[in-house]
Every structure is written in C-alpha cells, then in structure tokens.
Design a protein around this motif. Sequence first.
Motif, PDB file in Angstrom:
ATOM      1  N   HIS A 264       0.817  -1.210   0.000  1.00  0.00           N
ATOM      2  CA  HIS A 264       0.000   0.000   0.000  1.00  0.00           C
ATOM      3  C   HIS A 264       0.857   1.268   0.000  1.00  0.00           C
ATOM      4  CE1 HIS A 264      -2.915  -3.046   1.440  1.00  0.00           C
ATOM      5  NE2 HIS A 264      -3.782  -2.311   0.785  1.00  0.00           N
ATOM      6  N   LYS A 265       2.062   1.187   0.587  1.00  0.00           N
ATOM      7  CA  LYS A 265       2.993   2.315   0.578  1.00  0.00           C
ATOM      8  C   LYS A 265       4.404   1.787   0.343  1.00  0.00           C
ATOM      9  CE  LYS A 265       0.487   6.026   1.936  1.00  0.00           C
ATOM     10  NZ  LYS A 265       0.430   7.347   1.271  1.00  0.00           N
ATOM     11  N   VAL A 266       5.235   2.594  -0.299  1.00  0.00           N
ATOM     12  CA  VAL A 266       6.655   2.283  -0.445  1.00  0.00           C
ATOM     13  C   VAL A 266       7.436   3.467   0.111  1.00  0.00           C
ATOM     14  CG1 VAL A 266       8.569   1.929  -2.055  1.00  0.00           C
ATOM     15  CG2 VAL A 266       6.381   0.766  -2.439  1.00  0.00           C
ATOM     16  N   LEU A 267       8.242   3.196   1.136  1.00  0.00           N
ATOM     17  CA  LEU A 267       9.073   4.217   1.753  1.00  0.00           C
ATOM     18  C   LEU A 267      10.492   4.100   1.204  1.00  0.00           C
ATOM     19  CD1 LEU A 267      10.003   6.332   3.834  1.00  0.00           C
ATOM     20  CD2 LEU A 267      10.069   4.503   5.541  1.00  0.00           C
ATOM     21  N   VAL A 268      10.938   5.115   0.480  1.00  0.00           N
ATOM     22  CA  VAL A 268      12.282   5.121  -0.084  1.00  0.00           C
ATOM     23  C   VAL A 268      13.217   5.779   0.927  1.00  0.00           C
ATOM     24  CG1 VAL A 268      13.737   5.837  -2.018  1.00  0.00           C
ATOM     25  CG2 VAL A 268      11.335   5.253  -2.411  1.00  0.00           C
ATOM     26  N   ALA A 269      14.102   4.976   1.504  1.00  0.00           N
ATOM     27  CA  ALA A 269      15.019   5.456   2.546  1.00  0.00           C
ATOM     28  C   ALA A 269      16.427   4.989   2.205  1.00  0.00           C
ATOM     29  CB  ALA A 269      14.579   4.950   3.915  1.00  0.00           C
ATOM     30  N   VAL A 270      16.969   5.548   1.128  1.00  0.00           N
ATOM     31  CA  VAL A 270      18.279   5.118   0.623  1.00  0.00           C
ATOM     32  C   VAL A 270      19.358   6.150   0.931  1.00  0.00           C
ATOM     33  CG1 VAL A 270      17.369   3.610  -1.166  1.00  0.00           C
ATOM     34  CG2 VAL A 270      17.675   6.046  -1.645  1.00  0.00           C
ATOM     35  N   GLY A 271      19.145   6.927   1.978  1.00  0.00           N
ATOM     36  CA  GLY A 271      20.149   7.910   2.370  1.00  0.00           C
ATOM     37  C   GLY A 271      19.728   9.328   2.051  1.00  0.00           C
ATOM     38  N   ARG A 272      20.663  10.260   2.223  1.00  0.00           N
ATOM     39  CA  ARG A 272      20.397  11.673   2.012  1.00  0.00           C
ATOM     40  C   ARG A 272      21.500  12.273   1.145  1.00  0.00           C
ATOM     41  NH1 ARG A 272      16.412  13.542   5.164  1.00  0.00           N
ATOM     42  NH2 ARG A 272      17.082  15.698   4.901  1.00  0.00           N
ATOM     43  N   GLN A 273      21.174  13.374   0.487  1.00  0.00           N
ATOM     44  CA  GLN A 273      22.150  14.049  -0.362  1.00  0.00           C
ATOM     45  C   GLN A 273      22.231  15.519   0.030  1.00  0.00           C
ATOM     46  OE1 GLN A 273      20.289  12.895  -4.027  1.00  0.00           O
ATOM     47  NE2 GLN A 273      19.130  14.799  -4.226  1.00  0.00           N
ATOM     48  N   PRO A 274      23.417  16.133  -0.132  1.00  0.00           N
ATOM     49  CA  PRO A 274      23.603  17.519   0.326  1.00  0.00           C
ATOM     50  C   PRO A 274      22.709  18.497  -0.417  1.00  0.00           C
ATOM     51  CG  PRO A 274      25.453  16.800  -1.031  1.00  0.00           C
ATOM     52  CD  PRO A 274      24.634  15.577  -0.750  1.00  0.00           C
ATOM     53  N   ASN A 275      22.214  19.468   0.303  1.00  0.00           N
ATOM     54  CA  ASN A 275      21.330  20.485  -0.266  1.00  0.00           C
ATOM     55  C   ASN A 275      22.185  21.656  -0.768  1.00  0.00           C
ATOM     56  OD1 ASN A 275      18.954  21.703  -0.993  1.00  0.00           O
ATOM     57  ND2 ASN A 275      18.470  22.442   1.054  1.00  0.00           N
ATOM     58  N   SER A 276      22.926  21.392  -1.848  1.00  0.00           N
ATOM     59  CA  SER A 276      23.868  22.392  -2.365  1.00  0.00           C
ATOM     60  C   SER A 276      23.449  22.985  -3.698  1.00  0.00           C
ATOM     61  CB  SER A 276      25.261  21.756  -2.513  1.00  0.00           C
ATOM     62  OG  SER A 276      25.203  20.587  -3.320  1.00  0.00           O
ATOM     63  N   ALA A 277      22.320  22.541  -4.237  1.00  0.00           N
ATOM     64  CA  ALA A 277      21.843  23.073  -5.520  1.00  0.00           C
ATOM     65  C   ALA A 277      20.923  24.272  -5.294  1.00  0.00           C
ATOM     66  CB  ALA A 277      21.100  21.983  -6.292  1.00  0.00           C
ATOM     67  N   ARG A 278      20.850  25.128  -6.272  1.00  0.00           N
ATOM     68  CA  ARG A 278      19.921  26.268  -6.317  1.00  0.00           C
ATOM     69  C   ARG A 278      20.104  27.233  -5.140  1.00  0.00           C
ATOM     70  NH1 ARG A 278      17.242  21.831  -7.664  1.00  0.00           N
ATOM     71  NH2 ARG A 278      16.271  21.614  -5.636  1.00  0.00           N
ATOM     72  N   ILE A 279      21.344  27.369  -4.672  1.00  0.00           N
ATOM     73  CA  ILE A 279      21.609  28.377  -3.632  1.00  0.00           C
ATOM     74  C   ILE A 279      22.723  29.319  -4.075  1.00  0.00           C
ATOM     75  CG2 ILE A 279      20.750  27.032  -1.680  1.00  0.00           C
ATOM     76  CD1 ILE A 279      23.578  26.169  -1.053  1.00  0.00           C
ATOM     77  N   GLY A 280      22.991  29.319  -5.384  1.00  0.00           N
ATOM     78  CA  GLY A 280      23.908  30.310  -5.946  1.00  0.00           C
ATOM     79  C   GLY A 280      25.382  30.028  -5.742  1.00  0.00           C
ATOM     80  N   LEU A 281      25.749  28.824  -5.423  1.00  0.00           N
ATOM     81  CA  LEU A 281      27.175  28.540  -5.191  1.00  0.00           C
ATOM     82  C   LEU A 281      27.995  28.710  -6.467  1.00  0.00           C
ATOM     83  CD1 LEU A 281      27.078  25.507  -2.733  1.00  0.00           C
ATOM     84  CD2 LEU A 281      27.264  27.946  -2.235  1.00  0.00           C
ATOM     85  N   ASP A 282      27.338  28.615  -7.632  1.00  0.00           N
ATOM     86  CA  ASP A 282      28.056  28.842  -8.885  1.00  0.00           C
ATOM     87  C   ASP A 282      28.467  30.302  -9.063  1.00  0.00           C
ATOM     88  OD1 ASP A 282      25.314  29.423  -9.033  1.00  0.00           O
ATOM     89  OD2 ASP A 282      25.305  29.262 -11.212  1.00  0.00           O
ATOM     90  N   GLN A 283      27.914  31.193  -8.244  1.00  0.00           N
ATOM     91  CA  GLN A 283      28.279  32.611  -8.283  1.00  0.00           C
ATOM     92  C   GLN A 283      29.419  32.917  -7.307  1.00  0.00           C
ATOM     93  OE1 GLN A 283      26.746  34.656 -10.585  1.00  0.00           O
ATOM     94  NE2 GLN A 283      25.845  32.681 -11.198  1.00  0.00           N
ATOM     95  N   THR A 284      29.907  31.893  -6.621  1.00  0.00           N
ATOM     96  CA  THR A 284      30.975  32.060  -5.643  1.00  0.00           C
ATOM     97  C   THR A 284      32.185  31.226  -6.057  1.00  0.00           C
ATOM     98  OG1 THR A 284      30.400  30.178  -4.226  1.00  0.00           O
ATOM     99  CG2 THR A 284      29.170  32.231  -3.877  1.00  0.00           C
ATOM    100  N   SER A 285      33.215  31.258  -5.231  1.00  0.00           N
ATOM    101  CA  SER A 285      34.401  30.429  -5.471  1.00  0.00           C
ATOM    102  C   SER A 285      34.292  29.061  -4.801  1.00  0.00           C
ATOM    103  CB  SER A 285      35.651  31.144  -4.943  1.00  0.00           C
ATOM    104  OG  SER A 285      35.779  32.424  -5.524  1.00  0.00           O
ATOM    105  N   VAL A 286      33.161  28.780  -4.161  1.00  0.00           N
ATOM    106  CA  VAL A 286      32.960  27.511  -3.459  1.00  0.00           C
ATOM    107  C   VAL A 286      33.035  26.350  -4.451  1.00  0.00           C
ATOM    108  CG1 VAL A 286      31.310  26.141  -2.129  1.00  0.00           C
ATOM    109  CG2 VAL A 286      31.592  28.576  -1.647  1.00  0.00           C
ATOM    110  N   GLN A 287      33.729  25.278  -4.031  1.00  0.00           N
ATOM    111  CA  GLN A 287      33.879  24.095  -4.870  1.00  0.00           C
ATOM    112  C   GLN A 287      33.107  22.923  -4.276  1.00  0.00           C
ATOM    113  OE1 GLN A 287      35.710  24.092  -7.883  1.00  0.00           O
ATOM    114  NE2 GLN A 287      35.651  26.305  -7.464  1.00  0.00           N
ATOM    115  N   LEU A 288      32.495  22.105  -5.158  1.00  0.00           N
ATOM    116  CA  LEU A 288      31.761  20.907  -4.753  1.00  0.00           C
ATOM    117  C   LEU A 288      32.508  19.666  -5.230  1.00  0.00           C
ATOM    118  CD1 LEU A 288      28.115  21.920  -5.794  1.00  0.00           C
ATOM    119  CD2 LEU A 288      29.238  22.322  -3.601  1.00  0.00           C
ATOM    120  N   ASP A 289      32.322  18.550  -4.483  1.00  0.00           N
ATOM    121  CA  ASP A 289      32.873  17.297  -4.985  1.00  0.00           C
ATOM    122  C   ASP A 289      31.846  16.610  -5.874  1.00  0.00           C
ATOM    123  OD1 ASP A 289      31.018  15.988  -3.378  1.00  0.00           O
ATOM    124  OD2 ASP A 289      32.476  15.335  -1.884  1.00  0.00           O
TER     125      ASP A 289
END
Length: 404
Positions: A264-289
């Motif tokens: 009746h329900k499927v719970l997808v619990a395969v971990g978490r991912q960093p919330n680094s998109a859509r916060i303008g980091l491409d406008q800074t010198s910050v680097q992502l792996d």
Amino acid sequence: MSLEPQLVVVGAGPGGYVAAFKAADLGMRVTLVDAAVNPGGVCLYRGCIPSKALLHVAKVLNESKAAANWGISFPPPTIDIDKLRSWKDEVIGKMTGGLGQLVKTRKIDYIQGHGTFLGNNELRIKSDGDGGKDLRFEHAILATGSVPATIPTFDIGSDRIIDSTSALELSEVPETMLVVGGGYIGLELGSAYAALGTRVSVVEMTDGLIPPADRDLIKPLARRLDREFEQIMLKTKVLAVRDKDNFLQVEFQGADSTFNGDYHKVLVAVGRQPNSARIGLDQTSVQLDQKGFVQVDAQRRTAAPSIFAIGDIAGEPMLAHKAFYEASVAVEAIAGHDVAYEPNAIPAVVFTDPEIAWCGLTEKEAAEQQRDVEVARFPWAASGRATTLGSNDGLTKLVVDPKT
C-alpha cells in the motif's frame, strides 16, 4: 540594505543555529536565514525529533506486549492517529519555539526566507511574495543541510511512494509498507510503523542491515526485526514499480530470480544528499565534490575565504552532533582562534529496538586497515539489569589497540 553583519548563517538546523548562537556570544553581529518560522532545520522539523517521538510510542506499544511474559497483560491498544500526530507536532512546536526565543535573547537578526549567493560577500534573501533583499556580509557559514536521496525507478508520480519527510507526517497507518533501504532511517521508521500495526517489509541491496556497523552488533536487532517485520530481503534490488488501483506492485531482482510484491505504501530510505543546488554557489568560489558536498579545509573554510560550510552539506557523517562541533570550529576560526576540525571519534546511534551504538574504529574497519587489535565482548546475558528488563540479547564490545 540592513546593517552589514559580520556573519550570516544560511540554514538554521543544528549546525546553523549553534553557529549563530556561538557567534553572538562572541559579540558578532549575526544574521540567521532560514525558510522556517523558527530555527530547527530537518532535525527538529522533519528528522531526529519527530522520529524519536514516534519511536517512543513504538517502544511503549512493544513493552506493553512484552509485559505479558512477566504476568502483566494489557488489552489491545486503541491508536488515535490524529491525536498521535498532534502530539508529535506539539513536540516539534515546543522545540523550535524555544529556539526562536533564544534567537531573540541573543539579539540575532532572524530572516525567514530563502538565501541565494550573489558572490563571495553578498546574499539575496527572498521570502514569499517579495522581491527579496540583498545583504552584504564579512563572513558566511553555509548550513543548508541535506534532503532525502531519490532514485529514478521510484519517480512514477504516485503519492503512495513516500520519503522520510512524508513518512513522519503520519498521514495514515497503511496496511502494508515496503521500506527500500536497510539503513538506520529505514529501520527506525519501519520499526515505528510496525509497532503501529503496519505489515512492514524491507529490501536491501547489500548482504546485511546497517552496513557500517559490525555484524555481531547487528545480530540482536536482526533477530528482533525478523519477528516484527513481515519480510527482510537482502542482496535484493528493486527493478520496477507500477501503480495499481489501490496498491503498488514492485518487481524485485533477487540472487537467483525475479519476483513481485504488492504494497500500500513504499518508503524510499536510501540515504540523504547535500542540499547544495539552487543556492547560488556557482556565483561564488565555493567548490563541490562529485557527490555535491562542499569542499572544506580543517577549519571548515571553503575555496571562498569568506564562506565556511558545516553539517550535512560539508560531508559525512550526516549527524547533528558532528554539525555542532563543526559550528564551533568555524565560528572560532572566523574569530581568529587557532582551531581545527580533528575528531578522534564520532559516535553513531541507531534508535531501533534494540538500539545500536558505536564510536571509534570498528572491528570491520580495523580489519580493512590491517590494524592489530584485540576484541573484548561482554554478553548482556550476564547482566542482571539487562535480564530484569527482558533485554539481555545484546552485547558490549571493546576494540582495543594492544600496544597502548
């Protein structure tokens, strides 16, 4: 343009609010930015706190059943799901409201909105219905946390497929549920729903539950879950999901064959991912792996000297107490102190029943590193206190460096 803060903290979860509080205590002008009305982040609103509230309920339900073994019997419980949800929300409200009061006490400028970087020293903050305002800063601490990881296989547009966030909303107690992922998130939530009456099954790609932990620590939990869950499928992956009239049909690939199951329900619990998109980091010198984590040095400073990153967005392990420590390091570094993020060990706890906790080098990691260790085990069957609780199937283990 408001008065330029010495520090702006983007994200008010455990890392963010601790950083803001410490900076204010050191006399800095601090602005704290978050979309929620009060600090708390995922941990308080959609993670640690609501899950612990439900796990406490599950523990009470399970203990009431176990009491029959001691000569005390209770009638079957009646579960008022609306009242349970209301109590869980009340817990969240108290915790986050208390943090809101601490923000005012410390005279922190709290702005409710979404922050997007315009450069290494400028942030645009947008709230619902306004054009946003731009804020220049001397330093920033990035603490935007993480979001549930997704898998394309489950992106079929069905509201029967849920993640940890929607599972904690407790909209209903489904008759059956498949938990995808045998890690701590899936097992904690699966245990809570099983106690409430859901027939829970778990599917895990690897050959064991909670892969980071030593196998001897997992055995007592695995025995318990074998009784509580309808099915645990190891070394199995999901090939496809189909939305039927009132259930989801899931196709599995096991070691030797493919097979189907209906839920009746499927719970997808395969971990978490960093919330680094859509916060303008491409406008800074910050680097992502490659995984989207922000790259930081020992002081949690990014490639942009004015911007620091802490918590889930700065890498594993994604734990609140790790974020607390990073917050302290980053703020002290901004204040000019000689500090570094150098943990000898970070505790990990899985709030299942029985609970599992470990800290430092595991026996598995020692073997992988070819470290010479000695292992001492104390079985809880020899513990009088554990026996009085009817919970003596666990153990305590020490992994010791014999030279030191």
